[in-house]
Scaffold this motif. Structure first.
Motif, mmCIF file in Angstrom:
data_model
loop_
_atom_site.group_PDB
_atom_site.id
_atom_site.type_symbol
_atom_site.label_atom_id
_atom_site.label_comp_id
_atom_site.label_asym_id
_atom_site.label_seq_id
_atom_site.Cartn_x
_atom_site.Cartn_y
_atom_site.Cartn_z
ATOM 1 N N GLY A 66 -26.235 2.222 -62.678
ATOM 2 C CA GLY A 66 -26.668 1.369 -63.777
ATOM 3 C C GLY A 66 -25.688 1.231 -64.910
ATOM 4 N N ARG A 67 -24.653 2.064 -64.963
ATOM 5 C CA ARG A 67 -23.638 1.955 -66.015
ATOM 6 C C ARG A 67 -22.338 1.447 -65.421
ATOM 7 N NH1 ARG A 67 -27.143 5.686 -67.223
ATOM 8 N NH2 ARG A 67 -26.361 7.050 -65.576
ATOM 9 N N THR A 68 -21.712 0.505 -66.107
ATOM 10 C CA THR A 68 -20.478 -0.112 -65.626
ATOM 11 C C THR A 68 -19.288 0.469 -66.375
ATOM 12 O OG1 THR A 68 -21.649 -2.172 -65.116
ATOM 13 C CG2 THR A 68 -19.248 -2.287 -65.310
ATOM 14 N N TYR A 69 -18.299 0.931 -65.622
ATOM 15 C CA TYR A 69 -17.129 1.574 -66.215
ATOM 16 C C TYR A 69 -15.850 0.804 -65.892
ATOM 17 C CZ TYR A 69 -20.180 5.572 -67.082
ATOM 18 O OH TYR A 69 -21.200 6.378 -67.521
ATOM 19 N N ASN A 70 -14.964 0.789 -66.872
ATOM 20 C CA ASN A 70 -13.654 0.170 -66.709
ATOM 21 C C ASN A 70 -12.522 1.189 -66.811
ATOM 22 O OD1 ASN A 70 -14.371 -2.779 -66.582
ATOM 23 N ND2 ASN A 70 -15.337 -2.241 -68.530
ATOM 24 N N LYS A 71 -12.881 2.464 -66.870
ATOM 25 C CA LYS A 71 -11.893 3.534 -66.919
ATOM 26 C C LYS A 71 -12.493 4.778 -66.287
ATOM 27 C CE LYS A 71 -13.387 5.220 -71.448
ATOM 28 N NZ LYS A 71 -13.029 5.560 -72.835
ATOM 29 N N THR A 72 -11.630 5.717 -65.902
ATOM 30 C CA THR A 72 -12.082 7.007 -65.405
ATOM 31 C C THR A 72 -10.972 8.021 -65.623
ATOM 32 O OG1 THR A 72 -13.139 8.167 -63.552
ATOM 33 C CG2 THR A 72 -11.260 6.773 -63.011
ATOM 34 N N TYR A 73 -11.310 9.291 -65.430
ATOM 35 C CA TYR A 73 -10.351 10.381 -65.550
ATOM 36 C C TYR A 73 -10.448 11.265 -64.304
ATOM 37 C CZ TYR A 73 -10.331 9.066 -70.493
ATOM 38 O OH TYR A 73 -10.234 8.357 -71.672
ATOM 39 N N VAL A 74 -9.315 11.536 -63.686
ATOM 40 C CA VAL A 74 -9.259 12.458 -62.561
ATOM 41 C C VAL A 74 -8.890 13.818 -63.133
ATOM 42 C CG1 VAL A 74 -8.183 13.023 -60.357
ATOM 43 C CG2 VAL A 74 -8.569 10.628 -60.976
ATOM 44 N N ASN A 75 -9.855 14.700 -63.234
ATOM 45 C CA ASN A 75 -9.647 15.991 -63.888
ATOM 46 C C ASN A 75 -9.177 17.041 -62.892
ATOM 47 O OD1 ASN A 75 -10.763 15.040 -66.484
ATOM 48 N ND2 ASN A 75 -12.691 14.949 -65.346
ATOM 49 N N SER A 76 -8.320 17.918 -63.336
ATOM 50 C CA SER A 76 -7.682 18.856 -62.417
ATOM 51 C C SER A 76 -8.665 19.797 -61.742
ATOM 52 C CB SER A 76 -6.610 19.684 -63.147
ATOM 53 O OG SER A 76 -7.197 20.478 -64.161
ATOM 54 N N ASN A 77 -9.786 20.075 -62.376
ATOM 55 C CA ASN A 77 -10.731 21.040 -61.819
ATOM 56 C C ASN A 77 -11.734 20.428 -60.851
ATOM 57 O OD1 ASN A 77 -9.750 23.476 -63.022
ATOM 58 N ND2 ASN A 77 -10.565 22.770 -64.976
ATOM 59 N N GLY A 78 -11.325 19.350 -60.176
ATOM 60 C CA GLY A 78 -12.092 18.849 -59.042
ATOM 61 C C GLY A 78 -13.214 17.901 -59.346
ATOM 62 N N HIS A 79 -13.147 17.195 -60.492
ATOM 63 C CA HIS A 79 -14.211 16.237 -60.770
ATOM 64 C C HIS A 79 -13.682 15.059 -61.577
ATOM 65 C CE1 HIS A 79 -14.055 18.832 -64.267
ATOM 66 N NE2 HIS A 79 -14.928 18.099 -64.942
ATOM 67 N N LEU A 80 -14.426 13.945 -61.501
ATOM 68 C CA LEU A 80 -14.116 12.722 -62.238
ATOM 69 C C LEU A 80 -15.144 12.539 -63.345
ATOM 70 C CD1 LEU A 80 -12.498 12.224 -59.591
ATOM 71 C CD2 LEU A 80 -13.117 9.808 -59.779
ATOM 72 N N THR A 81 -14.659 12.086 -64.502
ATOM 73 C CA THR A 81 -15.537 11.700 -65.592
ATOM 74 C C THR A 81 -15.137 10.304 -66.054
ATOM 75 O OG1 THR A 81 -14.062 12.930 -67.082
ATOM 76 C CG2 THR A 81 -16.113 14.011 -66.412
ATOM 77 N N PHE A 82 -15.969 9.670 -66.869
ATOM 78 C CA PHE A 82 -15.719 8.274 -67.227
ATOM 79 C C PHE A 82 -15.480 8.045 -68.716
ATOM 80 C CE2 PHE A 82 -18.085 8.104 -63.240
ATOM 81 C CZ PHE A 82 -17.318 7.217 -62.504
ATOM 82 N N ASN A 83 -16.194 8.716 -69.562
ATOM 83 C CA ASN A 83 -16.074 8.466 -70.999
ATOM 84 C C ASN A 83 -14.916 9.212 -71.645
ATOM 85 O OD1 ASN A 83 -18.296 6.690 -71.196
ATOM 86 N ND2 ASN A 83 -19.709 8.435 -71.168
#
Length: 304
Positions: A66-83
């Motif tokens: 339901g939320r639309t993202y135009n960016k993301t972050y590939v974090n070193s500890n094995g997960h992606l976040t968006f904000n």
């Protein structure tokens, strides 16, 4: 006692073969992995513990529950976040009921300064989109899906913090086609995790979340390369776009027929939980949100 020249030559020859074998094995990617690394033209993360990627501006919007993202972050500890990026190495188990959407192919304390690389690449045309289209149509055949954008993020032979010799490879693939969104989580050789660990995804307020069964147990992590919800060892696939059946969910009762080896198998609580877990995996594969909880209201024996 000294070695003869011939013996020395044989030892040298054997050593060279062994070294070559190790290099070849290290450079061989799991078959289920999408292209990655320098060969694929990936952007490579800096090899510093808890270092995060810079902001990745997405070439296409990605819809996540339901939320639309135009960016993301590939974090070193094995997960992606968006904000915002995250250096969080202490795993918070899903459901977090927090304010961030998280995609975690393998969230744990990773130290890439010890070994391995983290890389990522976006695609808007070519063979990777063809592969993504074929995969999604195989796993979700009722959609007639065409991929228009893909992001591949790979943790290749990374090691866990403070534990050398724990090379682990995994990958997450974000796939978009218009308003439809999917994620694939791919697993290669994975070492036993001695730190807290978890694989799955969570959403804002945990309105939808899923944890790959067993993945919070560090000793289970090597089994990820054999587990699946789409009958492809080492791969988990999820539909994660906004759908009406994932909003305002209410309790529903459905009837299910299944065959068991013995009716008495379902009289023990631990066996019931196993059946429910397998049933939920099948339903999630077909689009049921991972946050839905299943329970038996009644068990009735019928003639075959």
């Amino acid at each position: 006692m000294g070695l003869s020249p011939v013996s020395q030559y044989l030892l040298m020859f054997i050593s060279i073969l062994s070294l070559t074998g190790r290099v070849t094995k290290a450079q061989t990617a799991p078959v289920i992995f999408y292209p990655f690394g320098s060969v694929a033209g990936d952007t490579v993360n800096i090899a510093v513990e808890d270092e995060n990627s810079t902001r990745i501006d997405l070439w296409r919007p990605f819809v996540f529950f339901g939320r639309t993202y135009n960016k993301t972050y590939v974090n070193s500890n094995g997960h992606l976040t968006f904000n915002q990026s995250s250096s969080e190495f202490y795993v918070k188990y899903f459901p977090i009921n927090g304010s961030e959407d998280i995609i975690a192919p393998l969230w744990t304390d990773v130290d890439v300064s010890m070994n391995g690389i983290i890389s990522y690449q976006q695609y808007s045309n070519g063979s990777v989109l063809t592969q993504a289209t074929q995969d999604i149509n195989q796993y979700f055949p009722y959609l007639s899906f065409t991929a228009t954008w893909v992001l591949v993020a790979t943790w290749d032979r990374v090691e866990y913090f403070y534990h050398s010799g724990t090379e682990t490879s995994f990958q997450v693939v974000l796939i978009s086609g218009g308003n439809l969104s999917f994620i694939l989580m791919n697993y290669g050789d994975c070492a036993v995790a001695y730190n807290a660990v978890q694989a799955g995804y969570d959403t804002v307020n945990s309105t939808a979340h899923f944890v790959i069964p067993g993945s919070i147990n560090g000793s289970f992590i090597p089994n990820l390369m054999y587990s699946s919800n789409v009958n492809v060892p080492g791969r988990w696939a999820f539909r994660v776009d906004s759908r009406s059946d994932q909003n305002n969910l209410q309790e529903n009762i459905i009837g299910v027929q299944m065959r068991v080896t013995s009716f008495s198998d379902l009289t023990e609580s631990e066996n019931i939980e196993t059946v429910l877990e397998k049933l939920q995996q099948e339903l999630v594969k077909s689009g049921l949100p991972g946050s839905v909880k299943l329970k038996f209201r009644r068990i009735q024996k019928t003639r075959p």
